[in-house]
Motif scaffolding. Structure first.
Motif, PDB file in Angstrom:
ATOM      1  N   VAL B  83       3.838  49.553   7.108  1.00 17.59           N
ATOM      2  CA  VAL B  83       3.398  48.573   5.985  1.00 17.59           C
ATOM      3  C   VAL B  83       2.012  48.247   6.298  1.00 17.59           C
ATOM      4  CG1 VAL B  83       3.831  46.459   4.821  1.00 17.59           C
ATOM      5  CG2 VAL B  83       5.908  47.824   5.747  1.00 17.59           C
ATOM      6  N   VAL B  84       1.281  48.179   5.204  1.00 18.25           N
ATOM      7  CA  VAL B  84      -0.101  47.815   5.435  1.00 18.25           C
ATOM      8  C   VAL B  84      -0.301  46.440   4.489  1.00 18.25           C
ATOM      9  CG1 VAL B  84      -2.618  48.152   4.923  1.00 18.25           C
ATOM     10  CG2 VAL B  84      -1.136  49.717   6.060  1.00 18.25           C
ATOM     11  N   ASP B 122      -6.652  29.517   5.246  1.00 17.46           N
ATOM     12  CA  ASP B 122      -7.220  30.339   6.316  1.00 17.46           C
ATOM     13  C   ASP B 122      -6.568  31.898   5.994  1.00 17.46           C
ATOM     14  OD1 ASP B 122      -7.519  31.953   8.539  1.00 17.46           O
ATOM     15  OD2 ASP B 122      -7.998  30.329   9.736  1.00 17.46           O
ATOM     16  N   VAL B 123      -7.599  32.809   5.416  1.00 11.05           N
ATOM     17  CA  VAL B 123      -7.101  34.028   5.023  1.00 11.05           C
ATOM     18  C   VAL B 123      -6.435  34.888   6.245  1.00 11.05           C
ATOM     19  CG1 VAL B 123      -9.436  34.981   4.920  1.00 11.05           C
ATOM     20  CG2 VAL B 123      -7.455  36.025   3.684  1.00 11.05           C
ATOM     21  N   ASP B 124      -7.267  34.684   7.376  1.00 14.90           N
ATOM     22  CA  ASP B 124      -6.671  35.525   8.385  1.00 14.90           C
ATOM     23  C   ASP B 124      -5.520  35.337   8.910  1.00 14.90           C
ATOM     24  OD1 ASP B 124      -9.447  36.385   8.398  1.00 14.90           O
ATOM     25  OD2 ASP B 124      -9.924  36.460  10.382  1.00 14.90           O
ATOM     26  N   ALA B 125      -5.392  33.801   9.240  1.00 15.44           N
ATOM     27  CA  ALA B 125      -4.244  33.094   9.625  1.00 15.44           C
ATOM     28  C   ALA B 125      -3.106  33.493   8.845  1.00 15.44           C
ATOM     29  CB  ALA B 125      -4.248  31.584   9.752  1.00 15.44           C
ATOM     30  N   ASP B 126      -3.453  33.442   7.449  1.00  8.88           N
ATOM     31  CA  ASP B 126      -2.203  33.857   6.505  1.00  8.88           C
ATOM     32  C   ASP B 126      -1.607  35.105   6.671  1.00  8.88           C
ATOM     33  OD1 ASP B 126      -0.567  32.066   4.399  1.00  8.88           O
ATOM     34  OD2 ASP B 126      -0.741  34.039   3.574  1.00  8.88           O
ATOM     35  N   VAL B 127      -2.733  36.321   6.734  1.00  7.46           N
ATOM     36  CA  VAL B 127      -2.303  37.686   7.066  1.00  7.46           C
ATOM     37  C   VAL B 127      -1.277  37.805   8.178  1.00  7.46           C
ATOM     38  CG1 VAL B 127      -3.101  39.955   7.663  1.00  7.46           C
ATOM     39  CG2 VAL B 127      -4.289  38.466   5.855  1.00  7.46           C
ATOM     40  N   ALA B 128      -1.723  37.131   9.477  1.00  5.62           N
ATOM     41  CA  ALA B 128      -1.115  37.068  10.614  1.00  5.62           C
ATOM     42  C   ALA B 128       0.503  36.732  10.449  1.00  5.62           C
ATOM     43  CB  ALA B 128      -1.847  36.332  11.626  1.00  5.62           C
ATOM     44  N   GLU B 129       0.440  35.467   9.589  1.00  2.95           N
ATOM     45  CA  GLU B 129       2.102  35.052   9.306  1.00  2.95           C
ATOM     46  C   GLU B 129       2.721  35.888   8.443  1.00  2.95           C
ATOM     47  OE1 GLU B 129       3.126  31.089   6.690  1.00  2.95           O
ATOM     48  OE2 GLU B 129       1.255  30.755   8.007  1.00  2.95           O
ATOM     49  N   CYS B 130       2.195  36.437   7.618  1.00  5.01           N
ATOM     50  CA  CYS B 130       2.774  37.498   6.553  1.00  5.01           C
ATOM     51  C   CYS B 130       3.420  38.888   7.565  1.00  5.01           C
ATOM     52  CB  CYS B 130       2.038  37.886   5.443  1.00  5.01           C
ATOM     53  SG  CYS B 130       1.867  36.849   4.316  1.00  5.01           S
ATOM     54  N   VAL B 131       2.576  39.130   8.401  1.00  5.03           N
ATOM     55  CA  VAL B 131       2.944  40.336   9.275  1.00  5.03           C
ATOM     56  C   VAL B 131       3.975  39.953  10.152  1.00  5.03           C
ATOM     57  CG1 VAL B 131       2.003  41.783  11.106  1.00  5.03           C
ATOM     58  CG2 VAL B 131       0.643  41.545   9.158  1.00  5.03           C
ATOM     59  N   ALA B 132       3.813  38.628  10.660  1.00  2.00           N
ATOM     60  CA  ALA B 132       4.936  38.170  11.652  1.00  2.00           C
ATOM     61  C   ALA B 132       6.285  38.061  10.793  1.00  2.00           C
ATOM     62  CB  ALA B 132       4.554  36.717  12.430  1.00  2.00           C
ATOM     63  N   THR B 143       9.815  48.080  11.251  1.00  2.00           N
ATOM     64  CA  THR B 143       9.108  47.039  11.740  1.00  2.00           C
ATOM     65  C   THR B 143       8.104  47.120  12.887  1.00  2.00           C
ATOM     66  OG1 THR B 143      10.727  45.974  13.044  1.00  2.00           O
ATOM     67  CG2 THR B 143      10.707  45.409  10.744  1.00  2.00           C
ATOM     68  N   ASP B 144       8.058  48.726  13.374  1.00  5.02           N
ATOM     69  CA  ASP B 144       7.044  48.819  14.337  1.00  5.02           C
ATOM     70  C   ASP B 144       5.706  49.002  13.805  1.00  5.02           C
ATOM     71  OD1 ASP B 144       9.000  49.011  16.338  1.00  5.02           O
ATOM     72  OD2 ASP B 144       9.246  51.055  16.061  1.00  5.02           O
ATOM     73  N   ASP B 145       5.576  49.659  12.788  1.00  3.42           N
ATOM     74  CA  ASP B 145       4.080  49.955  12.076  1.00  3.42           C
ATOM     75  C   ASP B 145       3.750  49.019  10.809  1.00  3.42           C
ATOM     76  OD1 ASP B 145       1.735  51.028  11.814  1.00  3.42           O
ATOM     77  OD2 ASP B 145       2.443  52.985  10.748  1.00  3.42           O
ATOM     78  N   ILE B 146       3.357  47.848  11.147  1.00  2.00           N
ATOM     79  CA  ILE B 146       3.221  46.958  10.293  1.00  2.00           C
ATOM     80  C   ILE B 146       1.655  46.399  10.534  1.00  2.00           C
ATOM     81  CG2 ILE B 146       3.663  44.799   9.023  1.00  2.00           C
ATOM     82  CD1 ILE B 146       6.448  45.222   9.850  1.00  2.00           C
ATOM     83  N   ARG B 147       0.741  46.454   9.880  1.00  4.81           N
ATOM     84  CA  ARG B 147      -0.713  46.049  10.010  1.00  4.81           C
ATOM     85  C   ARG B 147      -1.386  45.298   8.963  1.00  4.81           C
ATOM     86  NH1 ARG B 147      -3.440  51.642  12.147  1.00  4.81           N
ATOM     87  NH2 ARG B 147      -5.345  50.305  12.627  1.00  4.81           N
ATOM     88  N   GLY B 148      -2.082  44.285   9.560  1.00  2.00           N
ATOM     89  CA  GLY B 148      -2.813  43.377   8.633  1.00  2.00           C
ATOM     90  C   GLY B 148      -4.295  43.165   8.469  1.00  2.00           C
ATOM     91  N   PHE B 149      -4.769  43.218   7.285  1.00  2.00           N
ATOM     92  CA  PHE B 149      -6.180  43.398   6.906  1.00  2.00           C
ATOM     93  C   PHE B 149      -6.598  42.470   5.773  1.00  2.00           C
ATOM     94  CE2 PHE B 149      -4.472  47.574   8.049  1.00  2.00           C
ATOM     95  CZ  PHE B 149      -5.466  48.136   8.969  1.00  2.00           C
ATOM     96  N   VAL B 150      -8.139  42.090   5.975  1.00  2.00           N
ATOM     97  CA  VAL B 150      -8.444  41.378   4.755  1.00  2.00           C
ATOM     98  C   VAL B 150      -9.625  42.263   4.021  1.00  2.00           C
ATOM     99  CG1 VAL B 150     -10.082  39.390   4.524  1.00  2.00           C
ATOM    100  CG2 VAL B 150      -8.318  39.111   6.035  1.00  2.00           C
TER     101      VAL B 150
END
Lengths: 162, 162
Positions: B83-84, B122-132, B143-150
């Motif tokens: 997932v990206v 905070d867009v960075d923080a929200d990506v991190a929350e979504c990935v978590a 759930t091993d390969d999930i990465r987050g971007f802006v």
């Protein structure tokens, strides 16, 4: 190598030719609601340029609370006025066994989800149902121009059904 | 003229060059979760070809029940494994006033929605929350390969944040 690595390498080349910021308001005042299916490149198949339309996608391209949320924001904060709903042939949700899907989760010991998988048996009928659901939603602001289509993954053609 | 008419005309020309059916299983075994924003042509910015990845999009690219539903189907029936998650700069959900949004609906006499607009500061923080949120979901299988971007709508570049 993670699945994302090759895409990130490509993105650097994409950015080299990227022609800068555009307004946040979609210039066609249009939102497309469609399936996550991998055979649908929405911008290419509709001839959409950057900055022209919102694109909402989920499993099936079906109308859920999250689609209503997204459309409500699209219409009430970002001034879109038209909606195009697109399902497609050979969809993974066609005749998916909902009970078997939920039972699979239960067998792993997880709580039953609050959501249903939302499968359908007749793609044309489901598009019509989705369009009707949008037209009657009290959360949307613009419900006069909502049209429904089926994309044929064999031919690349859209067919209007609602 | 409806907003869709010009797109349908384009689609006929698209179909002329369309090179036929591909398998329903995405060949990169990848799902992209991102925002509906009009400045993001997901296939172009990631260099995705037809048939390679599922694309889920909503307002914000945030993780909701419908995203979990779509990902559960993507992973459990259509064999995706990575997932990206991509949010972007200048998002319409950044600092959107949720209370004002819900009050606007109430002022029109509609029932309060069961959903929240789901804004973020905070867009960075929200990506991190979504990935978590995805990593800890019991409904997903991989759930091993999930990465987050802006994605930067000014430069066209992705920046990894989670």
């Amino acid at each position: 190598m993670s699945a994302a690595d090759e895409l990130i390498e490509h993105n650097v080349r994409y950015a080299d030719k990227y022609d800068g910021p555009r307004p946040v308001i979609p210039s066609r005042h249009l939102t497309v609601v469609t399936c996550m299916d991998s055979r649908m490149d929405v911008h290419a198949l509709l001839g959409l340029d950057l900055g022209e339309a919102h694109v909402i996608r989920n499993a099936g391209g079906v109308v859920t609370d999250d689609v209503i949320r997204s459309l409500a924001i699209s219409q009430r904060r970002l001034h879109t006025q038209s909606v195009v709903v697109i399902h497609h042939t050979d969809c993974g949700l066609l005749n998916l066994d909902e009970d078997a899907f939920v039972a699979e989760l239960a067998a792993e010991g997880t709580e039953p989800p609050t959501w249903r998988p939302r499968s359908f048996a007749d793609v044309d009928a489901d598009v019509a149902e989705c369009v009707a659901g949008l037209r009657s939603s009290p959360y949307l602001k613009a419900t006069d121009d909502i049209r429904g289509f089926v994309f044929d993954v064999g031919t690349g053609l859209l067919r209007e059904v609602a």
